[in-house]
Motif scaffolding. Structure first.
Motif, PDB file in Angstrom:
ATOM      1  N   ALA A 135      -9.623 -78.916 -83.029  1.00 41.03           N
ATOM      2  CA  ALA A 135      -8.753 -78.590 -83.086  1.00 41.03           C
ATOM      3  C   ALA A 135      -7.110 -78.123 -82.377  1.00 41.03           C
ATOM      4  CB  ALA A 135      -8.777 -77.021 -83.766  1.00 41.03           C
ATOM      5  N   LEU A 136      -7.228 -78.398 -81.437  1.00 37.71           N
ATOM      6  CA  LEU A 136      -6.586 -78.646 -80.335  1.00 37.71           C
ATOM      7  C   LEU A 136      -5.671 -79.133 -80.881  1.00 37.71           C
ATOM      8  CD1 LEU A 136      -4.224 -76.887 -77.871  1.00 37.71           C
ATOM      9  CD2 LEU A 136      -6.234 -78.104 -76.782  1.00 37.71           C
ATOM     10  N   ALA A 137      -6.097 -80.765 -79.864  1.00 33.41           N
ATOM     11  CA  ALA A 137      -4.939 -81.843 -80.349  1.00 33.41           C
ATOM     12  C   ALA A 137      -4.593 -82.106 -81.688  1.00 33.41           C
ATOM     13  CB  ALA A 137      -6.850 -82.911 -80.537  1.00 33.41           C
ATOM     14  N   ALA A 138      -5.485 -82.115 -82.821  1.00 38.12           N
ATOM     15  CA  ALA A 138      -4.711 -81.699 -84.455  1.00 38.12           C
ATOM     16  C   ALA A 138      -3.179 -81.254 -84.340  1.00 38.12           C
ATOM     17  CB  ALA A 138      -5.344 -80.972 -85.189  1.00 38.12           C
TER      18      ALA A 138
ATOM     19  N   ALA B 168      -6.597 -68.552 -75.890  1.00 36.27           N
ATOM     20  CA  ALA B 168      -7.591 -67.121 -75.953  1.00 36.27           C
ATOM     21  C   ALA B 168      -8.227 -66.631 -77.181  1.00 36.27           C
ATOM     22  CB  ALA B 168      -5.417 -66.390 -75.975  1.00 36.27           C
ATOM     23  N   ALA B 169      -8.161 -67.489 -77.800  1.00 37.03           N
ATOM     24  CA  ALA B 169      -8.110 -67.809 -79.275  1.00 37.03           C
ATOM     25  C   ALA B 169      -9.846 -67.972 -79.325  1.00 37.03           C
ATOM     26  CB  ALA B 169      -7.830 -68.499 -80.487  1.00 37.03           C
ATOM     27  N   ALA B 170      -9.866 -68.426 -77.795  1.00 37.53           N
ATOM     28  CA  ALA B 170     -11.723 -69.122 -78.099  1.00 37.53           C
ATOM     29  C   ALA B 170     -12.147 -67.866 -77.272  1.00 37.53           C
ATOM     30  CB  ALA B 170     -12.352 -70.190 -77.352  1.00 37.53           C
ATOM     31  N   GLU B 171     -11.706 -66.904 -76.402  1.00 41.44           N
ATOM     32  CA  GLU B 171     -11.592 -65.426 -75.597  1.00 41.44           C
ATOM     33  C   GLU B 171     -12.472 -66.607 -74.240  1.00 41.44           C
ATOM     34  OE1 GLU B 171     -14.807 -63.346 -77.505  1.00 41.44           O
ATOM     35  OE2 GLU B 171     -13.513 -62.657 -79.395  1.00 41.44           O
ATOM     36  N   VAL B 172     -11.443 -67.245 -73.474  1.00 35.45           N
ATOM     37  CA  VAL B 172     -11.549 -68.495 -72.476  1.00 35.45           C
ATOM     38  C   VAL B 172     -10.458 -67.355 -71.582  1.00 35.45           C
ATOM     39  CG1 VAL B 172     -11.825 -70.451 -71.097  1.00 35.45           C
ATOM     40  CG2 VAL B 172     -12.525 -70.443 -73.762  1.00 35.45           C
ATOM     41  N   GLY B 173     -11.802 -66.649 -70.215  1.00 30.65           N
ATOM     42  CA  GLY B 173     -10.187 -66.230 -69.163  1.00 30.65           C
ATOM     43  C   GLY B 173      -9.506 -67.476 -68.291  1.00 30.65           C
ATOM     44  N   ALA B 174      -9.276 -68.227 -68.636  1.00 28.21           N
ATOM     45  CA  ALA B 174      -8.352 -68.895 -68.012  1.00 28.21           C
ATOM     46  C   ALA B 174      -7.062 -69.387 -68.475  1.00 28.21           C
ATOM     47  CB  ALA B 174      -9.017 -70.337 -67.964  1.00 28.21           C
TER      48      ALA B 174
ATOM     49  N   ALA C 165       1.413 -76.951 -73.215  1.00 23.76           N
ATOM     50  CA  ALA C 165       0.925 -75.315 -72.335  1.00 23.76           C
ATOM     51  C   ALA C 165      -0.047 -74.164 -73.452  1.00 23.76           C
ATOM     52  CB  ALA C 165       2.010 -74.800 -70.647  1.00 23.76           C
ATOM     53  N   ARG C 166       1.693 -73.856 -74.117  1.00 21.39           N
ATOM     54  CA  ARG C 166       1.455 -72.810 -75.126  1.00 21.39           C
ATOM     55  C   ARG C 166       0.532 -73.345 -75.947  1.00 21.39           C
ATOM     56  NH1 ARG C 166       4.306 -73.029 -79.466  1.00 21.39           N
ATOM     57  NH2 ARG C 166       5.911 -74.566 -78.399  1.00 21.39           N
ATOM     58  N   VAL C 167       0.583 -74.399 -76.466  1.00 21.31           N
ATOM     59  CA  VAL C 167      -0.669 -74.414 -77.446  1.00 21.31           C
ATOM     60  C   VAL C 167      -2.364 -74.217 -77.174  1.00 21.31           C
ATOM     61  CG1 VAL C 167      -1.917 -75.491 -79.190  1.00 21.31           C
ATOM     62  CG2 VAL C 167       0.981 -75.714 -79.065  1.00 21.31           C
ATOM     63  N   THR C 168      -2.367 -75.012 -75.410  1.00 26.73           N
ATOM     64  CA  THR C 168      -3.093 -74.976 -75.271  1.00 26.73           C
ATOM     65  C   THR C 168      -3.767 -73.435 -74.670  1.00 26.73           C
ATOM     66  OG1 THR C 168      -3.374 -77.101 -74.350  1.00 26.73           O
ATOM     67  CG2 THR C 168      -4.777 -75.519 -72.552  1.00 26.73           C
ATOM     68  N   ASN C 169      -2.902 -72.461 -74.176  1.00 26.26           N
ATOM     69  CA  ASN C 169      -3.581 -71.373 -73.792  1.00 26.26           C
ATOM     70  C   ASN C 169      -3.684 -70.478 -74.919  1.00 26.26           C
ATOM     71  OD1 ASN C 169      -2.874 -71.222 -70.709  1.00 26.26           O
ATOM     72  ND2 ASN C 169      -0.491 -70.875 -71.368  1.00 26.26           N
TER      73      ASN C 169
ATOM     74  N   GLU D  90     -13.677 -76.203 -71.329  1.00 27.43           N
ATOM     75  CA  GLU D  90     -14.115 -74.960 -71.488  1.00 27.43           C
ATOM     76  C   GLU D  90     -14.324 -74.398 -73.020  1.00 27.43           C
ATOM     77  OE1 GLU D  90     -11.594 -74.119 -67.513  1.00 27.43           O
ATOM     78  OE2 GLU D  90     -11.840 -75.254 -68.994  1.00 27.43           O
ATOM     79  N   LEU D  91     -13.520 -75.301 -73.806  1.00 29.89           N
ATOM     80  CA  LEU D  91     -13.761 -75.904 -75.357  1.00 29.89           C
ATOM     81  C   LEU D  91     -14.423 -76.244 -75.904  1.00 29.89           C
ATOM     82  CD1 LEU D  91      -9.787 -75.918 -76.298  1.00 29.89           C
ATOM     83  CD2 LEU D  91     -11.304 -73.265 -75.873  1.00 29.89           C
TER      84      LEU D  91
END
Length: 522
Positions: free
Chosen positions: A103-106, A184-190, A176-180, A95-96
């Motif tokens: 940014a998530l991977a980094a 949320a920052a990307a405004e993805v409802g998952a 899980a915590r960093v991914t969530n 979804e990103l």
């Protein structure tokens, strides 16, 4: 929905692994193993989106260069069975967008480096299929900490035992915590969850969310792996993929049965007067302290779900659910399997199945609204897929033997070329020459073992087992088709002759005498 996956694995010399080879493959680079002289060239491989090296703040400059980093990692390990690298494999949400995934991977990689003080190479890979969802991250790390002087002590806390288990759990929770946070920052409802399905189901029940608890009691699927995925891309079947398809079908069937049970008892009603699931849970908490596992129709049980039987009418809100594949689609898939060339050798034995599928349009028109039709069709599909597998099993084993023989010839040719091009030296490099020759001899031994296993799989005893499994698969399809003829009869059935049980004794002769042909429905 976002997919969660996080796994930790190691690369060991005892298994023939090389950190240089692993780094080259994951980053799509050409790297040379200075210790052995081997070249690992993966510059032409696709799917590598980006690669970066992440190291502690006081690390030397050379650690940012993959060629130097992994060469140093190999030289730092002296033992012949040493663990030379560790990998953290993480799913990235589809979804990103590309920038958000980067940014998530980094951030995930930096969190690992800060905790363990090792050097890491992070490579983002795109899905194999054009419209695939399998974005993922490979974080290849050294097994030693890195400081200003270079590679230092080993990261023993990740080696196993209670400490290793707790560290792996920390990694899974952190991912899980960093991914969530990024979702949320990307405004993805998952959101993703690193916990087991059983733990998530228990938490859902504690919140009073019955529907979520039901969904989370599904049987988890098994990891398919690259070999089975490659077979699927070529349109071929694999045992793991078939097992996962069966698990999906069983989960769907169990969920539908459960909802049918609640609907029959009048429990699938929207909450009224503000009395929602949370209040229902509080009302019944004391009565359900002992905990009751819900028994499903057919004897199955919902694992890890407690206190369902005490809920009263009107306390459960079941949202609209996807109906799944239509009966028309399931019929179409069954006909395609019937027309598959793989079933040509046994098609004349499937008399009940032919009779059931010949006028599938008539059956669909007569029983489209039947509550059990889709469930029964899914069972027929499962049995047809199993039949297809065993109808093609012997051919697959023949191809496996040919492939193993081909690989053996390649290994033998490689040894011959090495001996011809590299005469045994008389100087101090004799030890290195013997090592390189030994690797080729070891490869030949592995190929010989693979060929032996492939030939054992085609022994007379193995052939008898395959034939019996094929007979059983034919009988299973015919037995189920016969039941469906009785459950969903139409007028044209009166014109068709009644068929008896399968004559399994004709199966072997049918396979040998019948030329391959595409069966057709009239």
């Amino acid at each position: 929905m976002a997919i969660y996956h996080a796994r930790v694995k190691t690369f060991s010399r005892a298994k023939g692994h090389s950190s240089v080879a692993a780094a080259a493959y994951r980053a799509g680079l050409l790297l040379v193993d200075e210790k052995t002289g081997s070249r690992h060239d993966y510059r032409r491989r696709g799917g590598v989106v980006e690669t970066r090296c992440v190291v502690p703040d006081d690390a030397p400059e050379w650690s940012m260069v993959p060629a130097q980093l992994w060469s140093a990692a190999e030289h730092a390990e002296r033992r012949k069975d040493a663990t030379v690298a560790r990998e953290f494999e993480v799913a990235l949400p589809h979804e990103l967008n590309d920038g958000q995934r980067s940014a998530l991977a980094a951030e995930i990689t930096r969190a690992l480096v800060q905790r363990y003080r090792f050097a890491a190479q992070a490579s983002i890979h795109s899905p194999d299929a054009r419209d695939g969802l399998n974005w993922h991250l490979h974080i290849l790390s050294t097994t030693r900490r890195l400081d200003a002087e270079g590679l230092a002590d080993k990261t023993r806390e990740l080696d196993g035992g209670p400490s290793g288990k707790s560290e792996v759990e920390w990694v899974r929770e952190m991912v899980a915590r960093v991914t969530n946070a990024h979702l949320a920052a990307a405004e993805v409802g998952a959101q993703v969850d690193h916990r087991s399905l059983e733990a998530q189901a228990a938490d859902a029940m504690a919140r009073g969310d019955l529907v979520a608890a039901v969904l989370l009691t599904r049987e988890p699927t098994r990891h398919v792996g690259k070999n089975a995925s490659a077979l699927a891309r070529r349109g071929e079947d694999s045992e793991r993929a078939e097992r996962n398809a069966a698990i999906h079908g069983e989960n769907d069937e169990q969920f539908e049965k459960l909802l049918e049970t609640f609907e029959r008892k009048g429990r699938a009603m929207a909450p009224t007067d503000g009395h929602g699931p949370e209040q229902a849970w509080r009302d019944r908490q004391n009565a359900n302290r002992a905990g009751v596992d819900l028994t499903l129709p057919g004897g199955g049980q919902m694992r890890g779900v407690r206190g369902i039987t005490g809920l009263a009418v009107g306390q459960i809100a079941v949202p609209p659910r996807s109906p799944g594949p239509l009966a028309r689609d399931l019929f179409g898939e069954a006909v395609l399997l019937w027309l598959d060339d793989a079933l040509a050798a046994v098609i004349d034995l499937l008399k009940n199945t032919r009779r059931f599928l010949e006028d599938h349009a008539g059956r669909l028109a007569a029983f489209a609204e039947h509550s059990r039709l889709r469930t029964d069709l899914r069972e027929l599909l499962k049995r047809l897929r199993t039949l297809k597998r065993w109808a093609t099993e012997w051919k697959r084993r023949q191809l496996a033997e040919r492939h193993a023989l081909k690989l053996l010839h390649r290994s033998e040719h490689s040894l011959e070329e090495f001996v011809e091009s590299n005469p045994k030296p008389a100087d101090g490099t004799e030890k290195e020459w013997a090592r390189r020759r030994g690797r080729r001899l070891a490869a030949i031994e592995q190929r010989l073992a693979s060929l032996k296993a492939a030939r054992e799989a085609r022994s007379p005893q193995a052939e008898a087992v395959c034939e019996q499994r094929l007979v059983s698969a034919v009988e299973a399809v015919e037995e189920w088709s016969g039941q469906m003829l009785k459950s969903y009869p139409i007028e044209s059935d009166a014109l068709a002759p009644a068929f008896g049980p399968v004559d399994a004794s004709k199966l072997k002769a049918s396979q040998k005498t019948q030329p391959p042909r595409s069966p057709r429905l009239h």
